[in-house]
Design a protein around this motif. Structure first.
Motif, short mmCIF file in Angstrom:
data_model
loop_
_atom_site.label_atom_id
_atom_site.label_comp_id
_atom_site.label_asym_id
_atom_site.label_seq_id
_atom_site.Cartn_x
_atom_site.Cartn_y
_atom_site.Cartn_z
N GLU A 151 0.82 -1.21 0.00
CA GLU A 151 0.00 0.00 0.00
C GLU A 151 0.86 1.26 0.00
O GLU A 151 0.48 2.29 -0.58
CB GLU A 151 -0.96 0.01 1.20
CG GLU A 151 -0.31 -0.06 2.57
CD GLU A 151 -0.14 -1.49 3.08
OE1 GLU A 151 -0.04 -1.64 4.32
OE2 GLU A 151 -0.13 -2.42 2.27
N VAL A 152 2.02 1.18 0.64
CA VAL A 152 2.95 2.31 0.64
C VAL A 152 3.52 2.50 -0.76
O VAL A 152 3.64 3.62 -1.27
CB VAL A 152 4.09 2.10 1.66
CG1 VAL A 152 5.11 3.23 1.57
CG2 VAL A 152 3.52 2.00 3.07
N ARG A 153 3.88 1.41 -1.41
CA ARG A 153 4.42 1.48 -2.77
C ARG A 153 3.39 2.07 -3.73
O ARG A 153 3.74 2.93 -4.56
CB ARG A 153 4.83 0.08 -3.23
CG ARG A 153 6.00 -0.49 -2.42
CD ARG A 153 6.17 -1.98 -2.67
NE ARG A 153 6.48 -2.26 -4.05
CZ ARG A 153 6.43 -3.48 -4.60
NH1 ARG A 153 6.05 -4.52 -3.87
NH2 ARG A 153 6.74 -3.66 -5.86
N LEU A 154 2.15 1.61 -3.63
CA LEU A 154 1.11 2.14 -4.50
C LEU A 154 0.92 3.64 -4.29
O LEU A 154 0.78 4.42 -5.25
CB LEU A 154 -0.22 1.42 -4.25
CG LEU A 154 -0.45 0.11 -5.00
CD1 LEU A 154 -1.71 -0.57 -4.49
CD2 LEU A 154 -0.54 0.35 -6.50
N HIS A 155 0.94 4.07 -3.04
CA HIS A 155 0.78 5.49 -2.73
C HIS A 155 1.91 6.31 -3.36
O HIS A 155 1.68 7.37 -3.95
CB HIS A 155 0.75 5.70 -1.22
CG HIS A 155 0.49 7.13 -0.82
ND1 HIS A 155 1.51 8.05 -0.67
CD2 HIS A 155 -0.68 7.80 -0.56
CE1 HIS A 155 1.00 9.21 -0.33
NE2 HIS A 155 -0.32 9.08 -0.25
N ARG A 156 3.13 5.82 -3.25
CA ARG A 156 4.27 6.52 -3.84
C ARG A 156 4.15 6.61 -5.36
O ARG A 156 4.40 7.66 -5.96
CB ARG A 156 5.58 5.80 -3.48
CG ARG A 156 5.98 5.90 -2.02
CD ARG A 156 7.17 5.01 -1.72
NE ARG A 156 7.59 5.10 -0.33
CZ ARG A 156 8.48 4.30 0.23
NH1 ARG A 156 9.05 3.34 -0.48
NH2 ARG A 156 8.80 4.44 1.51
#
Length: 221
Positions: A151-156
Motif C-alpha cells: 500500500e505504501v508502494r502504490l501510494h508513492r
C-alpha cells in the motif's frame, strides 16, 4: 550465505546485488550505500543509456517491436514500449532477452574500469530491479533486498510519480513477489518507516559488508 569475495583485475572485492519492487525506495537505499563508499552500478541508468539513438540495443528493440516505437527525433517512445511489455508476458520476455545481457556486459565494463582506480573501495553494489526475475542472485557475494508494504508502494507510485493506479498495480504484479525476493536475500531492508529507520538498518548492513570486504582482501592460505 557465506561471502568469500571475488577478484577483479587482480583486486579483491565484494560484489553485492541490490533489488526491490517498484516504489520500494530502492534508490534511496542505493544512495545511502554509495555515500558510505560503495561503487554503485545502476542497471536502470545503463538500460536508459543503451536505449539512446545509435546504440545497438535500441536497434535490436526496434527490430523486434517495430519502428512505431520511435519518435520523429529517433528517440524511444518509452511509454509506448511499456504499454506493450507490462501487459504481455511474452513480449516482456523478448525485451528482457535483448536488454539484460547488454546491461550485464556494460556493468562488467564499469566494474573493470573502477577496479583499475587506486581509490576503489573493494565494494561494488549493483542496483538491479529485476535481480530476482533474471536469476542472477547466485553470481553475487550477497543480495540486499529493499522491502516496503504494497500500500505504501502504490501510494508513492500514484501520488509521487503520477501513475494511474491500474498501471502501478500492473507493474507491481509484473515483478517478483516479496516472498520470492526474500528467498534470495542476504539482508532485508524494511523501508516502510521513516528515513532515519532505514538509515539505521543500512548502518548495520554496511558494518557487515566492511567486515566481509576486509576478510576477502586477506590472502587465502
Amino acid at each position: 550465505m557465506e561471502i568469500t569475495g571475488q577478484l577483479l583485475k587482480g583486486k579483491a572485492m565484494v560484489r553485492l546485488g541490490l533489488t526491490g519492487g517498484i516504489g520500494s525506495g530502492k534508490s534511496f537505499v542505493a544512495q545511502l550505500l554509495k555515500d558510505r563508499g560503495a561503487l554503485l552500478i545502476d542497471a536502470d541508468a545503463i538500460s536508459r543509456d543503451l536505449m539512446k539513438p545509435g546504440e545497438q540495443t535500441l536497434a535490436d528493440v526496434i527490430s523486434t517491436f517495430g519502428p512505431q516505437l520511435l519518435t520523429e527525433d529517433g528517440e524511444l517512445n518509452r511509454a509506448a514500449l511499456a504499454s506493450i511489455v507490462f501487459n504481455d508476458a511474452a513480449a516482456r520476455q523478448q525485451l528482457n532477452a535483448i536488454v539484460h545481457p547488454a546491461v550485464r556486459a556494460r556493468s562488467q565494463e564499469i566494474a573493470e574500469r573502477a577496479a583499475a582506480d587506486h581509490n576503489f573501495s573493494g565494494i561494488i553494489v549493483e542496483d538491479i530491479p529485476l535481480l530476482t526475475e533474471t536469476g542472477q542472485a547466485s553470481t553475487f557475494d550477497g543480495v540486499i533486498v529493499v522491502e516496503t508494504a504494497e500500500e505504501v508502494r502504490l501510494h508513492r507510485l500514484v501520488h509521487q510519480r503520477g501513475m494511474q493506479e491500474t498501471d502501478a498495480q500492473a507493474r507491481i504484479r509484473a515483478q517478483a513477489t516479496d516472498a520470492e525476493r526474500r528467498a534470495i536475500a542476504t539482508w532485508v531492508v524494511d523501508n516502510s518507516g521513516s528515513r532515519s529507520e532505514t538509515e539505521e538498518q543500512i548502518e548495520k548492513i554496511w558494518a557487515d559488508i566492511q567486515k566481509l570486504a576486509s576478510k576477502s582482501a586477506k590472502p587465502q592460505v
